[in-house]
Design an enzyme around this catalytic site. Structure first.
Site, PDB file in Angstrom:
ATOM      1  N   GLU A   1       0.637  -1.486   4.705  1.00  0.00           N
ATOM      2  CA  GLU A   1       1.036  -0.081   4.793  1.00  0.00           C
ATOM      3  C   GLU A   1       2.528  -0.007   5.101  1.00  0.00           C
ATOM      4  O   GLU A   1       3.243   0.841   4.564  1.00  0.00           O
ATOM      5  CB  GLU A   1       0.213   0.649   5.864  1.00  0.00           C
ATOM      6  CG  GLU A   1       0.505   2.150   5.902  1.00  0.00           C
ATOM      7  CD  GLU A   1      -0.437   2.952   6.793  1.00  0.00           C
ATOM      8  OE1 GLU A   1      -1.544   2.495   7.092  1.00  0.00           O
ATOM      9  OE2 GLU A   1      -0.028   4.064   7.194  1.00  0.00           O
TER      10      GLU A   1
ATOM     11  N   THR B   1      -3.825  11.502  10.548  1.00  0.00           N
ATOM     12  CA  THR B   1      -3.624  12.297  11.765  1.00  0.00           C
ATOM     13  C   THR B   1      -2.233  12.925  11.766  1.00  0.00           C
ATOM     14  O   THR B   1      -1.963  13.821  12.537  1.00  0.00           O
ATOM     15  CB  THR B   1      -3.786  11.411  13.014  1.00  0.00           C
ATOM     16  OG1 THR B   1      -2.923  10.272  12.882  1.00  0.00           O
ATOM     17  CG2 THR B   1      -5.222  10.928  13.143  1.00  0.00           C
TER      18      THR B   1
ATOM     19  N   ARG C   1      -4.952   7.578  16.760  1.00  0.00           N
ATOM     20  CA  ARG C   1      -6.301   7.461  16.193  1.00  0.00           C
ATOM     21  C   ARG C   1      -7.263   6.855  17.215  1.00  0.00           C
ATOM     22  O   ARG C   1      -8.421   7.251  17.283  1.00  0.00           O
ATOM     23  CB  ARG C   1      -6.287   6.660  14.887  1.00  0.00           C
ATOM     24  CG  ARG C   1      -7.634   6.633  14.177  1.00  0.00           C
ATOM     25  CD  ARG C   1      -7.539   6.127  12.744  1.00  0.00           C
ATOM     26  NE  ARG C   1      -7.030   7.134  11.821  1.00  0.00           N
ATOM     27  CZ  ARG C   1      -7.782   8.062  11.219  1.00  0.00           C
ATOM     28  NH1 ARG C   1      -9.087   8.113  11.413  1.00  0.00           N
ATOM     29  NH2 ARG C   1      -7.242   8.937  10.407  1.00  0.00           N
TER      30      ARG C   1
ATOM     31  N   GLU D   1     -12.779   2.461   5.763  1.00  0.00           N
ATOM     32  CA  GLU D   1     -12.661   1.958   7.119  1.00  0.00           C
ATOM     33  C   GLU D   1     -13.889   2.185   8.007  1.00  0.00           C
ATOM     34  O   GLU D   1     -14.183   1.344   8.865  1.00  0.00           O
ATOM     35  CB  GLU D   1     -11.451   2.594   7.812  1.00  0.00           C
ATOM     36  CG  GLU D   1     -10.124   2.238   7.182  1.00  0.00           C
ATOM     37  CD  GLU D   1      -9.014   3.130   7.704  1.00  0.00           C
ATOM     38  OE1 GLU D   1      -8.981   4.311   7.335  1.00  0.00           O
ATOM     39  OE2 GLU D   1      -8.200   2.643   8.500  1.00  0.00           O
TER      40      GLU D   1
ATOM     41  N   ALA E   1      -5.898   5.319   5.448  1.00  0.00           N
ATOM     42  CA  ALA E   1      -6.714   6.338   6.105  1.00  0.00           C
ATOM     43  C   ALA E   1      -8.037   6.619   5.379  1.00  0.00           C
ATOM     44  O   ALA E   1      -8.730   7.586   5.698  1.00  0.00           O
ATOM     45  CB  ALA E   1      -5.922   7.631   6.320  1.00  0.00           C
TER      46      ALA E   1
ATOM     47  N   PHE F   1      -5.605  -3.834   3.426  1.00  0.00           N
ATOM     48  CA  PHE F   1      -6.326  -3.701   4.699  1.00  0.00           C
ATOM     49  C   PHE F   1      -5.444  -3.163   5.817  1.00  0.00           C
ATOM     50  O   PHE F   1      -5.698  -3.441   6.990  1.00  0.00           O
ATOM     51  CB  PHE F   1      -6.964  -5.046   5.087  1.00  0.00           C
ATOM     52  CG  PHE F   1      -7.922  -5.565   4.050  1.00  0.00           C
ATOM     53  CD1 PHE F   1      -9.111  -4.900   3.810  1.00  0.00           C
ATOM     54  CD2 PHE F   1      -7.617  -6.683   3.284  1.00  0.00           C
ATOM     55  CE1 PHE F   1      -9.987  -5.350   2.830  1.00  0.00           C
ATOM     56  CE2 PHE F   1      -8.496  -7.135   2.303  1.00  0.00           C
ATOM     57  CZ  PHE F   1      -9.681  -6.466   2.076  1.00  0.00           C
TER      58      PHE F   1
ATOM     59  N   GLN G   1       0.846  -1.197   0.000  1.00  0.00           N
ATOM     60  CA  GLN G   1       0.000   0.000   0.000  1.00  0.00           C
ATOM     61  C   GLN G   1       0.879   1.244   0.000  1.00  0.00           C
ATOM     62  O   GLN G   1       0.379   2.346   0.128  1.00  0.00           O
ATOM     63  CB  GLN G   1      -0.876   0.019   1.261  1.00  0.00           C
ATOM     64  CG  GLN G   1      -1.904  -1.090   1.327  1.00  0.00           C
ATOM     65  CD  GLN G   1      -2.575  -1.157   2.691  1.00  0.00           C
ATOM     66  OE1 GLN G   1      -2.414  -2.126   3.411  1.00  0.00           O
ATOM     67  NE2 GLN G   1      -3.342  -0.140   3.064  1.00  0.00           N
TER      68      GLN G   1
ATOM     69  N   ARG H   1      -7.508  -2.119   9.080  1.00  0.00           N
ATOM     70  CA  ARG H   1      -8.722  -1.363   8.789  1.00  0.00           C
ATOM     71  C   ARG H   1      -9.340  -0.707  10.034  1.00  0.00           C
ATOM     72  O   ARG H   1      -9.846  -1.399  10.919  1.00  0.00           O
ATOM     73  CB  ARG H   1      -9.732  -2.281   8.124  1.00  0.00           C
ATOM     74  CG  ARG H   1     -10.724  -1.581   7.221  1.00  0.00           C
ATOM     75  CD  ARG H   1     -11.490  -2.604   6.426  1.00  0.00           C
ATOM     76  NE  ARG H   1     -12.235  -1.977   5.335  1.00  0.00           N
ATOM     77  CZ  ARG H   1     -12.817  -2.664   4.356  1.00  0.00           C
ATOM     78  NH1 ARG H   1     -12.745  -3.961   4.334  1.00  0.00           N
ATOM     79  NH2 ARG H   1     -13.486  -2.042   3.391  1.00  0.00           N
TER      80      ARG H   1
HETATM   81  N1  MTE Z   1     -11.033  -2.788   0.292  1.00  0.00           N
HETATM   82  C1  MTE Z   1     -10.442  -3.826  -0.345  1.00  0.00           C
HETATM   83  N2  MTE Z   1     -11.164  -4.516  -1.241  1.00  0.00           N
HETATM   84  N3  MTE Z   1      -9.146  -4.185  -0.104  1.00  0.00           N
HETATM   85  C2  MTE Z   1      -8.390  -3.527   0.841  1.00  0.00           C
HETATM   86  O1  MTE Z   1      -7.220  -3.863   1.049  1.00  0.00           O
HETATM   87  N4  MTE Z   1      -8.331  -1.734   2.535  1.00  0.00           N
HETATM   88  C3  MTE Z   1      -9.123  -0.890   3.430  1.00  0.00           C
HETATM   89  C4  MTE Z   1     -10.187  -0.133   2.635  1.00  0.00           C
HETATM   90  N5  MTE Z   1     -10.926  -1.029   1.799  1.00  0.00           N
HETATM   91  C5  MTE Z   1      -8.994  -2.434   1.554  1.00  0.00           C
HETATM   92  C6  MTE Z   1     -10.328  -2.082   1.205  1.00  0.00           C
HETATM   93  C7  MTE Z   1      -8.330   0.073   4.177  1.00  0.00           C
HETATM   94  S1  MTE Z   1      -7.555  -0.427   5.591  1.00  0.00           S
HETATM   95  C8  MTE Z   1      -8.228   1.380   3.780  1.00  0.00           C
HETATM   96  S2  MTE Z   1      -7.375   2.507   4.699  1.00  0.00           S
HETATM   97  C9  MTE Z   1      -8.869   1.864   2.555  1.00  0.00           C
HETATM   98  O2  MTE Z   1      -9.508   0.823   1.830  1.00  0.00           O
HETATM   99  C10 MTE Z   1      -7.816   2.538   1.685  1.00  0.00           C
HETATM  100  O3  MTE Z   1      -8.289   2.904   0.445  1.00  0.00           O
HETATM  101  P1  MTE Z   1      -9.123   4.256   0.184  1.00  0.00           P
HETATM  102  O4  MTE Z   1      -8.432   5.373   0.877  1.00  0.00           O
HETATM  103  O5  MTE Z   1      -9.134   4.380  -1.284  1.00  0.00           O
HETATM  104  O6  MTE Z   1     -10.484   4.015   0.756  1.00  0.00           O
HETATM  105  N1  HPA Z   2      -4.442   6.303   9.090  1.00  0.00           N
HETATM  106  C1  HPA Z   2      -3.815   5.350   8.385  1.00  0.00           C
HETATM  107  N2  HPA Z   2      -2.522   5.300   8.229  1.00  0.00           N
HETATM  108  C2  HPA Z   2      -1.783   6.245   8.818  1.00  0.00           C
HETATM  109  C3  HPA Z   2      -2.366   7.254   9.575  1.00  0.00           C
HETATM  110  C4  HPA Z   2      -3.763   7.292   9.715  1.00  0.00           C
HETATM  111  O1  HPA Z   2      -4.345   8.156  10.372  1.00  0.00           O
HETATM  112  N3  HPA Z   2      -1.376   8.038  10.041  1.00  0.00           N
HETATM  113  C5  HPA Z   2      -0.226   7.485   9.586  1.00  0.00           C
HETATM  114  N4  HPA Z   2      -0.461   6.408   8.856  1.00  0.00           N
HETATM  115 MO1  MOS Z   3      -5.990   1.435   6.318  1.00  0.00          MO
HETATM  116  S1  MOS Z   3      -5.670   0.508   8.144  1.00  0.00           S
HETATM  117  O1  MOS Z   3      -5.569   3.047   6.916  1.00  0.00           O
HETATM  118  O2  MOS Z   3      -4.593   0.907   5.449  1.00  0.00           O
END
Ligand code: MTE
Ligand code: HPA
Ligand code: MOS
Length: 588
Positions: free
Chosen positions: A53, A261, A131, A516, A330, A49, A18, A163
């Site tokens: 990261e 954050t 968070r 999330e 995030a 998920f 990610q 997540r």
């Molecule tokens: N959805 C799918 N299908 N696969 C993933 O890995 N990760 C989740 C969410 N939805 C995830 C998912 C998490 S932890 C986050 S932070 C967000 O997707 C990140 O993507 P976005 O910022 O585009 O929502």
């Molecule tokens: N969310 C997800 N990932 C992050 C954050 C947060 O607030 N801060 C640093 N990494």
């Molecule tokens: Mo989502 S736990 O902020 O990758």
């Protein structure tokens, strides 16, 4: 990861992450070379998920070093048990709290202390704890809050993002307190929650006003569309008629803060090319991890340029196209990269409009393809770099600053049936009302709500934290021992609604981050299970509050039923269930 050395010290890293920028930066450190020699790219990820990261970095770095030494491509793929033994999980938390409230159920003060199991190294533990602290209030306005947190260093694999990023761990504590307060005061939990729920303009404990607050709208719509009160009455009847099957129902709200954050991460870039045949490539900072962000980016670009979606391709995420990206995390990727894409498209659109203005009678009539062709021949720049920066982030020294751009709100109602003899359960029905603003793509957003809910349900029920033996060997290192929800666990009757007329001024095209926030709603199942268990306990003459540690696994549920079979176990040391004495209650 596959690392391929190039000429003059270059290193190309194709990886499942990610966080391409972090991959690049850390590879530069371990290889002892400059960042501009390294390109990290991500085509798509089969699920991140939060786990990718940062925890993908040891893998890509471990492949990069031998690739550099051997001057050959190196591919490193971990087997599932190795992966699960090494890379940690979400942070298990413990919360201690005291809550003060009036006899009619208004919270007056909340004092909470959180402890996070960080494992052997810090990883993202501090940001996750932050968070969690920003979410100790969940959906409730509390006039006095004191919250403190500690990351505990332990001899476990380093724990990491998952997540919700600490938010759920912070929120579950106050939801437990709310359920307990309802027990003590013998009030209807849904009414009690509503009575304390944020309304427009109230300030959180970090002094952010809650604006465009649709919490109560979500809640009321949920109670109505799920027929909560009628079903609760029917469940009471069912429980009277059945000794070994018990049902329970519970509604849980969520308020989730959107923005990193850590302020510097609230930026994003894009690089957009229009080719001579009128087709478009969008490069931007978010990785496609299954959440559909590429589709959203393509939609934003197509709309801004005024062309069909079929002409737009979103390219792989790549550090030499867009530099210094934040992690795809995030839940704000569509927000921040969407703004950067919009910025670049607007620049190109403006150049095209200026070009048309040179000979409006001729150029205004052209189709998109013809227009681009002419623009190219007249040396119009058809490439643009877009950028977005947001001011959000918290100043921890002065306890000031805007932490979040806005909140995503939602609420869920779940009904379960528990088998009192075995401790197993099934979800009879779940309803969700989610405020995702004006959805960029309702199909994707509903998918995110459903997926997050089921994942949160796993967290709250079947996913026991890692189980080690005395020698530090991990037992739960595969799908046979670590039970994630499967298709059979999805609620038999699952109804997701997106709140209507929920536009707001805070993010791209009035949308909201969705990835999330709905995760926490899976805990509605946990609280419904507790309600069912409460009924079994009452049959056995055990009344009053009882503690149940998350997750509500089969063994914990069975042990909590308070019957003669489990009574001897309760006196054993190390038993899961602690019976707490009834709290003293004071008038006001
Ligand atoms: N959805 C799918 N299908 N696969 C993933 O890995 N990760 C989740 C969410 N939805 C995830 C998912 C998490 S932890 C986050 S932070 C967000 O997707 C990140 O993507 P976005 O910022 O585009 O929502
Ligand atoms: N969310 C997800 N990932 C992050 C954050 C947060 O607030 N801060 C640093 N990494
Ligand atoms: Mo989502 S736990 O902020 O990758």
């Amino acid at each position: 990861a596959i690392c391929t050395p190039g000429e003059a010290g270059e290193m190309d890293i194709l990886t499942s992450t990610q966080n391409p920028t972090f991959t690049q930066r850390n590879a530069a450190k371990v290889l002892g070379i400059a960042e501009h020699l390294i390109t990290a790219h991500v085509k798509r990820v089969g699920g991140g998920f939060g786990g990718k990261e940062t925890r993908s970095i040891p893998i890509s770095c471990s492949a990069a070093v031998p690739a550099q030494i051997l001057k050959r491509p190196v591919r490193l793929v971990l087997e599932r048990p190795v992966d699960m033994s090494n890379h940690g999980t979400r942070h298990p938390f413990m919360g201690r709290y005291k809550m003060g409230f009036t006899m009619d159920g208004k919270i007056v003060a909340y004092d909470v202390e959180l402890f996070a199991n960080g494992g052997h190294s810090l990883d993202l533990s501090i940001a996750i704890l932050h968070r969690a602290l920003f979410h100790v209030d969940n959906a409730y306005w509390v006039p006095n809050i004191r919250c403190r947190g500690t990351v505990c260093r332990t001899n476990r694999p380093s724990n990491t993002a998952f997540r919700g990023f600490g938010g759920p761990q912070g929120m579950i504590v106050i939801e437990s307190a709310m359920a307990r307060m309802a027990d003590i005061l013998k009030l209807e939990p849904a009414d009690l929650r509503l009575a304390n729920m944020y309304t427009e303009g109230q300030k959180t404990h970090y002094l952010k006003a809650v604006e465009h607050c649709n919490l109560q709208r979500c809640w009321n719509e949920l109670l109505e569309t799920s027929s909560y009160k009628q079903r609760k009455a029917a469940i009471a009847q069912f429980n009277q008629d059945n000794k070994w099957k018990k049902r329970g129902i519970s509604c849980i709200p969520v308020k989730f803060g959107l923005s990193f954050t850590h302020a510097p991460l609230n930026q994003a870039g894009s690089l957009i090319h229009v080719y001579e045949d009128g087709t478009v490539i969008v490069n931007q900072g978010a990785c496609e991890i299954g959440q559909g962000v590429f589709t959203k980016m393509a939609q934003i670009a197509a709309q801004a340029l005024g062309i069909p979606l079929s002409l737009v391709r979103v390219a792989e995420t790549n550090t030499d196209k867009v530099a210094n990206t934040s992690a795809t995390a995030a839940s704000v990727q569509a927000d921040i990269n969407g703004m950067a894409v919009l910025d670049a498209c607007k620049q190109i659109r403006k150049r095209l409009d200026d070009f048309i203005a040179r000979k409006p009678e001729e150029y205004a009539k052209l189709s998109w393809h013809e227009l681009i062709h002419h623009a190219y021949f007249n040396r119009v720049d058809l490439t643009a770099h877009g950028f977005f920066e947001a001011e959000y982030g918290y100043d921890w020294k002065n306890h000031a600053g805007k932490v979040f751009a806005y909140y995503t709100y939602g609420a869920a109602c779940s009904e379960v049936e528990v088998d009192i003899l075995t401790g197993e359960h099934r979800i009879v029905r779940s309803d969700i009302v989610m405020d995702v603003g004006k959805s960029l793509n309702p199909a994707l957003d509903v998918g995110q709500v459903e997926g997050a809910f089921v994942q949160g349900y796993g967290w709250a029920t079947t996913e026991e934290i890692l189980v080690f033996n005395g020698y530090g060997t991990l037992y739960t290192r595969g799908p046979g021992t670590y039970k994630i929800p499967g298709p059979g666990n999805v609620p038999a009757d699952f109804r997701v609604r997106l709140l209507k007329d929920a536009e707001h001024p805070f993010a791209v095209h009035s949308s909201k981050g969705v990835g999330e926030p709905p995760f926490f709603l899976g805990t509605s199942v946990f609280f419904a299970i507790k309600e069912a268990v409460k009924s079994a306990r009452a049959d056995n003459g055990v009344n009053g509050y009882f503690q149940m540690t998350l997750p509500a696994s089969v063994d914990r549920i069975r042990l909590a039923c308070g019957d003669s079979f489990t009574a001897p176990i309760h006196n054993e040391p190390g038993c899961f269930i602690d019976e707490y004495p009834t709290l003293d209650t004071h008038d006001n």
